[in-house]
Design a protein around this motif. Structure first.
Motif, mmCIF file in Angstrom:
data_model
loop_
_atom_site.group_PDB
_atom_site.id
_atom_site.type_symbol
_atom_site.label_atom_id
_atom_site.label_comp_id
_atom_site.label_asym_id
_atom_site.label_seq_id
_atom_site.Cartn_x
_atom_site.Cartn_y
_atom_site.Cartn_z
ATOM 1 N N THR A 86 0.856 -1.267 0.118
ATOM 2 C CA THR A 86 -0.067 0.047 -0.157
ATOM 3 C C THR A 86 0.851 1.135 -0.114
ATOM 4 O O THR A 86 0.246 2.318 -0.325
ATOM 5 C CB THR A 86 -0.974 -0.148 1.118
ATOM 6 N N GLU A 87 2.200 1.217 0.160
ATOM 7 C CA GLU A 87 3.103 2.133 0.264
ATOM 8 C C GLU A 87 3.671 2.515 -0.982
ATOM 9 O O GLU A 87 4.764 3.343 -0.871
ATOM 10 C CB GLU A 87 4.101 2.201 1.358
ATOM 11 N N HIS A 88 3.260 1.977 -2.055
ATOM 12 C CA HIS A 88 4.131 1.993 -3.509
ATOM 13 C C HIS A 88 5.487 1.859 -3.298
ATOM 14 O O HIS A 88 6.207 2.432 -4.022
ATOM 15 C CB HIS A 88 3.585 3.368 -3.914
ATOM 16 N N GLY B 29 -1.122 0.022 -7.868
ATOM 17 C CA GLY B 29 -0.599 1.082 -6.791
ATOM 18 C C GLY B 29 0.614 0.284 -6.022
ATOM 19 O O GLY B 29 1.068 0.967 -4.984
ATOM 20 N N TYR B 30 1.055 -0.946 -6.030
ATOM 21 C CA TYR B 30 2.234 -1.362 -5.409
ATOM 22 C C TYR B 30 3.540 -0.564 -5.877
ATOM 23 O O TYR B 30 4.475 -0.711 -5.049
ATOM 24 C CB TYR B 30 2.328 -2.846 -5.818
ATOM 25 N N ASN C 277 6.370 1.907 -7.238
ATOM 26 C CA ASN C 277 6.845 3.407 -7.063
ATOM 27 C C ASN C 277 6.769 4.210 -8.480
ATOM 28 O O ASN C 277 6.403 5.180 -8.476
ATOM 29 C CB ASN C 277 8.259 3.702 -6.344
ATOM 30 N N THR D 279 4.422 3.934 -10.666
ATOM 31 C CA THR D 279 3.119 4.538 -10.954
ATOM 32 C C THR D 279 2.945 5.804 -10.512
ATOM 33 O O THR D 279 2.215 6.784 -10.895
ATOM 34 C CB THR D 279 2.055 3.548 -10.295
ATOM 35 N N TYR D 280 3.338 6.232 -9.269
ATOM 36 C CA TYR D 280 3.218 7.284 -8.286
ATOM 37 C C TYR D 280 4.482 8.334 -8.787
ATOM 38 O O TYR D 280 4.142 9.579 -9.208
ATOM 39 C CB TYR D 280 3.388 7.411 -7.135
ATOM 40 N N GLN E 221 -0.785 7.439 -11.570
ATOM 41 C CA GLN E 221 -1.625 7.102 -10.510
ATOM 42 C C GLN E 221 -3.466 7.558 -11.036
ATOM 43 O O GLN E 221 -4.373 6.936 -10.634
ATOM 44 C CB GLN E 221 -1.588 7.637 -9.024
#
Ligand code: NAG
Ligand code: NAG
Ligand code: NAG
Ligand code: NAG
Ligand code: NAG
Length: 432
Positions: free
Chosen positions: A213-215, A248-249, A251, A253-254, A259
């Motif tokens: 959940t913390e990417h 969302g797993y 980093n 993506t963000y 996202q």
């Protein structure tokens, strides 16, 4: 030869010929990849939760499926260390809602498969220790003896759903292609299996820890590979939550502003109707209690069937259907009994239901094992999706696991069918 005998012989030949599917190209061959690219422009992937093949498809009578109704029953002792307590065998009808979630962490799976929490890994790897699949009932009783009596607990893990209990899956199995040997990549829980499915590795994680959940995952994923090869994707997510969103797993993506490609599941239905589905439409269902739709205990199997039906019906009615491949799979077995576990590929998890659904697959076909890049006959697994989509959309395998996964491009036919159902039956809640 007597003419009646000749007629019988010809009839028998004709019958066996119709059962043999059209000759298929070699998986991964240029001809097969070209055919895959020509026929399939959109892929819908829906990954449900925590069911084994023997549990969910255990009552499907289609020939070629090895399951309790065709090749069982399969039995477990009530107690691994006390034979006098007797055995219990797989039988028809499981609960719509299994209220005591079977153990499906790595240790629970060890006990279920090997009868010990700590099997000797070197013996497993050398093949000297093979899974007995004997510990499912023992582990269920060890965990939940205070919740229910022994026969109810055994029923939860050993029984299977009949064709009548799961009408949506029955229609899909009868109309499309089902894998008889498709395994989760890890004999453990959901998030590591989901990470393997979308990136080819769990990145060393064996439990559903906070990194997901913390990417925090840095490895290349399907999302990055598609973006870098100019292909479109959306991760449709049931905002009731509980699984994923699997994009969302990472980093990537963000940190790359992707996202916004994680969108509400309801958007899938409007996109399908409008003909605006991306090339990869990846769906995360909700999890895990009553009222959620992933089939994870204690969520109702009939609610999961309603989700599958809604996704199929939307895709089937939409303008993109003719070039769509719908891949329906599960993350892992959820601690439900399956008689067949395979550990040749650095210990895959258990056998899970997986289907290919499209106008381009054979009707009521059961696929056995596949062929990997080295020409070996092996079981399919979650990473087979990455290997196949890599062929379809021209991205390289992320790592040796993906590279050696058997692909399914050759299962796409050269001729479209015109008899796939326009809608699936309605699932109704049942007790047992
Ligand atoms: C299984 O049998 C052993 C030996 O009789 C006993 O110690 C143990 O409590 C039993 N396990 C369960 C879950 O009943
Ligand atoms: C176990 O529980 C079920 C339902 O909860 C009941 O029908 C059954 O009779 C019980 N069996 C025994 C052996 O007590
Ligand atoms: C993707 O598109 C960009 C911009 O049009 C282009 O520069 C790049 O070469 C393309 N990449 C691939 C793999 O096609
Ligand atoms: C993701 O994290 C890794 C490890 O910290 C880092 O090397 C990588 O640059 C990050 N990727 C992105 C896209 O931020
Ligand atoms: C979403 C989710 O966590 N699903 C279930 C399936 O397996 C894992 C691992 O044991 C469990 O944590 C969940 O209950």
């Amino acid at each position: 030869m007597h003419s009646a005998t000749l007629v019988r012989l010809l009839l028998a030949l004709a019958a066996s010929a119709s059962a043999i599917p059209t000759k298929r190209a070699q998986p991964g061959s240029a001809a097969s990849i070209q055919n895959f690219k020509d026929k399939i422009k959109n892929v819908v992937v829906l990954v449900m939760e925590n069911r084994s093949l023997d549990n969910l498809l255990g009552g499907q009578t289609l020939k070629g499926l090895e399951n309790p109704i065709n090749s069982g029953p399969y039995c477990n002792p009530y107690n691994l260390t006390a034979a006098s307590e007797g055995n219990v065998c797989s039988a028809a009808k499981d609960y719509d809602s299994v209220s005591d979630d079977p153990d499906h962490g790595v240790y629970g799976n060890n006990l279920e498969f090997y009868g010990t929490f700590n099997p000797d890994e070197s013996l497993v790897q050398s093949g000297a220790l093979t899974p007995s699949q004997n510990g499912f009932v023992h582990e269920q009783i060890r965990l939940y003896a205070s919740d229910a009596n022994r026969s109810e607990l055994a029923t939860q893990v050993m029984n299977y759903y009949t064709e009548e209990q799961v009408p949506v899956l029955t229609a899909l199995v009868q109309n499309f292609l089902t894998f008889n040997h498709w395994h989760s990549d890890v004999p453990g829980p959901t998030n590591p299996n989901r990470a393997a499915l979308v990136s080819g590795t769990t990145y060393g994680h064996g439990s559903n820890d906070d990194s997901f959940t913390e990417h925090a995952f840095p490895q290349v994923s399907i999302w990055q590979a598609l973006t870098e090869t100019n292909h479109t994707w959306l991760n449709y997510w049931d905002t009731a939550g509980g699984t994923g969103p699997d994009a969302g797993y990472f980093n990537w993506t963000y940190n790359t502003g992707n996202q916004d490609k994680i969108v509400d599941l309801e958007t899938f239905y409007t996109d399908a109707a409008a003909g605006t589905l991306p090339e990869l439409a990846y769906i995360n269902p909700s999890c895990c209690g009553v009222g959620t739709n992933s089939m994870h205990p204690s969520g109702l199997v009939s609610d999961g069937e309603a989700l599958i039906r809604r996704v199929y019906d939307a895709a089937r009615a939409g303008p993109q259907w003719k070039n769509t491949l719908f891949v329906l799979s599960f993350d892992e077995t959820g601690g439900f009994h399956d008689h067949d576990y395979t550990f040749t590929f650095n210990r895959l998890g258990g056998r899970i239901p997986t289907l290919l659904i499209s106008d381009w697959v054979s009707e009521g076909y059961v696929e056995q094992q596949g062929t990997n890049a080295a020409g070996e006959t092996v079981s399919y697994s979650a990473t087979s999706i990455l290997r196949s989509l890599g062929y379809l959309w021209g991205f390289e395998p992320f790592n040796p696991r993906v590279e050696h996964a058997p692909s399914f491009d050759h299962l796409i036919q050269t001729k479209a069918r015109n008899n796939t159902p326009t809608a699936l039956p309605t699932a109704t809640p049942f007790k047992r």
